[in-house]
Design an enzyme around this catalytic site. Structure first.
Site, mmCIF file in Angstrom:
data_model
loop_
_atom_site.group_PDB
_atom_site.id
_atom_site.type_symbol
_atom_site.label_atom_id
_atom_site.label_comp_id
_atom_site.label_asym_id
_atom_site.label_seq_id
_atom_site.Cartn_x
_atom_site.Cartn_y
_atom_site.Cartn_z
ATOM 1 N N LYS A 32 0.804 -1.207 0.000
ATOM 2 C CA LYS A 32 0.000 0.000 0.000
ATOM 3 C C LYS A 32 0.846 1.270 0.000
ATOM 4 C CE LYS A 32 -1.132 1.401 3.847
ATOM 5 N NZ LYS A 32 -1.628 1.727 5.206
ATOM 6 N N THR A 33 1.778 1.345 0.929
ATOM 7 C CA THR A 33 2.600 2.550 1.035
ATOM 8 C C THR A 33 3.424 2.748 -0.222
ATOM 9 O OG1 THR A 33 2.756 2.088 3.382
ATOM 10 C CG2 THR A 33 4.207 3.768 2.520
ATOM 11 N N ASP A 74 -4.395 8.126 2.855
ATOM 12 C CA ASP A 74 -3.961 6.819 3.352
ATOM 13 C C ASP A 74 -4.945 6.348 4.435
ATOM 14 O OD1 ASP A 74 -2.393 4.621 3.748
ATOM 15 O OD2 ASP A 74 -0.896 5.652 4.977
ATOM 16 N N GLU A 75 -5.054 5.054 4.641
ATOM 17 C CA GLU A 75 -5.918 4.502 5.697
ATOM 18 C C GLU A 75 -7.311 5.119 5.664
ATOM 19 O OE1 GLU A 75 -4.803 2.043 7.404
ATOM 20 O OE2 GLU A 75 -2.707 2.353 7.987
ATOM 21 N N GLN A 94 -9.701 -3.762 7.613
ATOM 22 C CA GLN A 94 -8.796 -3.385 8.703
ATOM 23 C C GLN A 94 -9.294 -2.155 9.455
ATOM 24 O OE1 GLN A 94 -4.425 -3.905 8.231
ATOM 25 N NE2 GLN A 94 -4.913 -4.182 6.073
ATOM 26 N N ARG A 117 -0.483 -9.939 10.635
ATOM 27 C CA ARG A 117 0.807 -9.345 11.017
ATOM 28 C C ARG A 117 1.949 -10.329 10.811
ATOM 29 N NH1 ARG A 117 -0.228 -5.147 9.744
ATOM 30 N NH2 ARG A 117 -2.151 -6.128 9.060
#
Length: 756
Positions: A30-31, A214-215, A245, A611
């Site tokens: 994503k980043t 973002d997010e 998420q 994770r």
DNA sequence: GTCGGCTGGCTTTTT
DNA sequence: GCCAGCCGAC
């Protein structure tokens, strides 16, 4: 730049004009997509950095974004606006403070500051403590602001809420009077600024042609409105998020913003990043299956081409202490085989669970680090120094005044403060300005305190910021105070660290030479950075409010990582333990009553599982100490929701689902019950009959069935009641049987024995 | 003003 | 079981 991307990533990065929703699964890069897109816009499309606005939720994410962009493109990122919602709103408000109706020197209240401001007002207004408490009022105020609602627009549904609204209005007046702004206010003010000022709005809409978020799943309604306002009609919004998420609903995050964005903006422009570069196949398959139980998702399925890897290890222990012991042994075995400690994370649902784990690790001498808790700028001693500094900056800051007027003690007691407050109230002025009206012995002491502040303010004119911090630390008496304390050593070190933080700050901001209290002479020429038009002290105070300091590990620290699942979001580890997988712990008991809460818990579990890179452990205990009581817990439904083929049961005699049927926990239960009677039985009764499962039971032929109950069926064996519905003859229950899975049974007909 | 003892309460927490 | 907040005693 884009050669190494997969197809979906490349599509997203090189998306043309229009709005786009990127559904970025955990570990899907994503980043990378966000930063590469920015670089691509500038490099390949000739877009000016000036027209790019990128918003994140954390300072860390913002920093990382900038670092990564700079690594791809050797350009100056100064012209870009990259930051947190709060950071960017702060920037807007400093720039246009006059239009926003604020002093340029306005101070930012963090959550703790806000709460103490509310407490103060609460006392002053003599609110009924049995009806309200300051925390609730804080929640109320913030939630109103997060929906963009001012006091005059509040709709009170009952008398109690009327009081809340009234309090909200008074609180707001107090903030205005004192020139302070809380977190939610930063956003709301900035939103209103743009909404009400067509010139400014046009300016920013014209400027920011590319808005990247973002997010996105964590945005609240106000942030959504802010984004749409700043983007206007011509800009391109690039929203990256993962509805699966979304775990911050309790803070006002609204997952439906994603659906709304699709409807309002993106339409068919949705790209899914589903290839996962982090976890092995078993972990992803299980996570996919788990999250599929949630309804109304945008839909997404993670996959990997790196193989199935190891199945998920599941272990059940009798007690929380034994669970911790087992985690310890497993950790030691991993360390012995060469796993680095910092690559191992132990996760739990709530902070209270860390104690037992810590105890075991500590006793065994395994280095660990617990995340969460107080951060640097939130520490008492730091806040004290900051309060003095704030008073230097603005002596009318009553919150700070009250914090330190008698700390360290200088004989100004509650009586004197009360008198002073009354005067301030009568003259409609700050406590500072009320001092000259005081009479008697207290007047002298207060005057001395004012002199101290003036001395500090004077020092600020001739010293650099770090020098000033040092000066204040000494002359406030704080240094001496902590020297005299038995446990003061660490606090003294923190005070020194604050001086260092100030030094680092002026270095990074390039303001090392300015006197702390002076606004730079060339300030007004600086259009690019409104912070530069502030004194170094003002800028530092803002920095301290907006960035509470890192809770993340320093690189290179060799320690096992302990944290809540929330704190683990965005991180990854080779090995992850998810502990406390019990019904009532995870999912948390407060989330059992409402389907949408349960879905959030499930997302939380999804975050926890994803994770892990190579190895994932799930553990649970039959009994656990909580709130000072030993309580018995059923297995978390989340274990039951995972596909058997992805699990490897390490507990004795695993069977169909629970792994417990072979050596039935019915027997365990008996044994435990025996051992802890009568306290345990009482605790259990409290659990099921009391607050936890309230309104979650039906009575059939005089027998009560409650959610969470253990039952035995002659054919299906043992199971747990998941859901109940209907009344009397029609009462039904959905039961999770260990051997045969979920069944819906008519309670009046089915031959069920209640076993726990 | 400070200390100690008692009571109640208790998820998560980017800013 | 632990911590924060409150109250009463010195």
């Amino acid at each position: 730049m884009i050669a190494q991307l997969n197809d979906a990533q490349r599509q997203a990065v090189t998306f043309g004009q229009g709005h786009l929703l990127v559904l970025a699964g955990a570990g899907s890069g994503k980043t990378r997509v966000l930063t590469t897109r920015i670089a691509w816009l500038i490099h390949s499309q000739g877009v000016s950095p000036h027209s790019i606005l990128a918003v994140t939720f954390t300072n860390k994410a913002a920093r990382e974004m900038l670092t990564r962009i700079e690594a791809i493109l050797p350009i100056n990122t100064r012209g870009m606006w990259v930051g947190t919602f709060h950071g960017l709103c702060n920037r807007l408000l400093r720039f246009h403070h006059r239009e926003a109706g604020l002093e340029q020197t306005f101070q930012i209240l963090d959550s703790a500051d806000q709460l103490s401001a509310i407490r103060r007002l609460f006392k002053e207004l003599n609110y009924d403590e049995t009806l309200f408490n300051p925390r609730e009022l804080q929640q109320f105020i913030n939630s109103q602001k997060e929906q963009g609602i001012r006091p005059d627009a509040c709709v009170a549904r009952d008398q109690r809420e009327e009081h809340c609204v009234d309090f909200y209005a008074r609180y707001q007046e107090q903030c205005e009077r004192e020139g302070v702004v809380d977190f939610a206010e930063l956003l709301l003010r900035a939103y209103e600024l743009l909404k009400n000022n067509s010139v400014l709005r046009a300016h920013y809409q014209e400027r920011f042609k590319y808005v990247l978020v973002d997010e996105f799943q964590d945005t609240n309604p106000l942030q959504y409105a802010w984004l749409t306002l700043i983007a206007g009609t011509d800009s391109n919004i690039f929203a990256v998020g993962d509805d699966d998420q979304s775990i911050y609903a309790f803070r006002g995050a609204d997952i439906s913003n994603m659906f709304r964005f699709k409807q309002d903006y993106a339409g068919e422009n949705v790209i899914r990043l589903e290839q996962n570069y982090r976890s092995s196949g078993h972990i992803l398959d299980a996570a996919n299956q788990l999250i599929a139980a949630n309804e109304g998702r945008l839909g997404k399925n993670l996959w990997t081409d790196s193989g199935q890897g190891e199945p998920i290890r599941v272990r059940i222990m009798d007690t929380d202490a034994l669970e911790a012991q087992w985690v310890l042994e497993e950790v030691q075995a991993l360390l012995a085989k060469g796993t680095e400690p910092q690559d191992i994370a132990v996760l739990y649902r709530s902070n209270a669970q860390s104690r037992v784990l810590e105890h075991r690790l500590f006793t065994a001498g395994v280095p660990y680090r617990v995340y969460g808790g107080l951060r640097f700028f939130e520490r008492q001693e730091i806040k004290h120094v900051l309060a003095y500094l704030r008073l230097v900056h603005n002596p009318n800051d009553d919150t700070s005044w009250l914090r330190v007027v008698n700390f360290p003690t200088r004989g100004i007691g509650a009586r004197s403060i009360e008198q002073l407050s009354e005067l301030a109230h009568n003259y409609q002025c700050s406590l500072y300005r009320a001092v000259p009206f005081m009479t008697g012995a207290a007047a002298n002491r207060l005057a001395t305190f004012v002199q101290l502040l003036q001395q500090m303010a004077h020092a600020a004119q001739g010293m650099t910021l770090p020098e000033l911090v040092q000066f204040v630390t000494k002359h406030s008496g704080l240094a001496e105070y902590y020297e005299g304390q038995r446990e003061g050593q660490e606090r003294l070190e923190n005070l020194q660290e604050l001086v260092n933080a100030a030094a680092v700050f002026v270095q990074e901001e390039g303001i090392a030479d300015h006197a702390a209290g002076q606004i730079p002479v060339d300030a007004h020429a600086s259009v690019a950075d409104p912070m530069a038009a502030m004194s170094p002290l003002g800028a530092f105070l803002t920095h301290a409010s907006l960035e509470a300091g890192d809770t993340q590990a320093q690189a290179g620290e060799q320690a096992i990582q302990l944290m809540t699942v929330h704190a683990a979001k965005g991180l990854e580890f080779d090995v992850v333990f998810v502990t406390g997988l019990e019904e009532g712990i995870f999912p948390h008991e407060r989330s059992l009553d409402a389907e949408h809460d349960l879905e959030e818990e499930r997302r939380l579990m999804y975050v926890a599982m994803t994770r892990a890179r190579q190895r994932l452990y799930l553990t649970r205990a039959h009994t656990r100490m909580l709130h000072g009581q030993r309580r018995y817990y059923q297995s978390s439904r989340f274990i039951a929701e995972l596909p058997e083929e992805n699990l490897h049961w390490l507990s004795p005699a695993p069977a169909a689902y629970g792994g417990e049927a072979g050596q039935p926990w019915g027997q365990h239960l008996g044994a435990q019950m025996h051992r802890w009677q009568p306290g345990n039985r009482r605790a259990q009764a409290d659990n099921y009959g009391g607050s936890i499962y309230r309104n979650r039971a039906v009575t059939v032929n005089g027998r009560e069935f409650r959610i969470g109950m253990g039952v035995r069926h002659p054919k299906f064996g043992e199971g747990t009641v998941l859901r109940v519905s209907g009344e009397g003859e029609n009462a039904q229950a959905e039961i999770q049987f260990q051997a045969v899975g979920k069944k819906n049974l008519a309670l009046a007909i089915a031959k069920l024995d209640i076993i726990s």
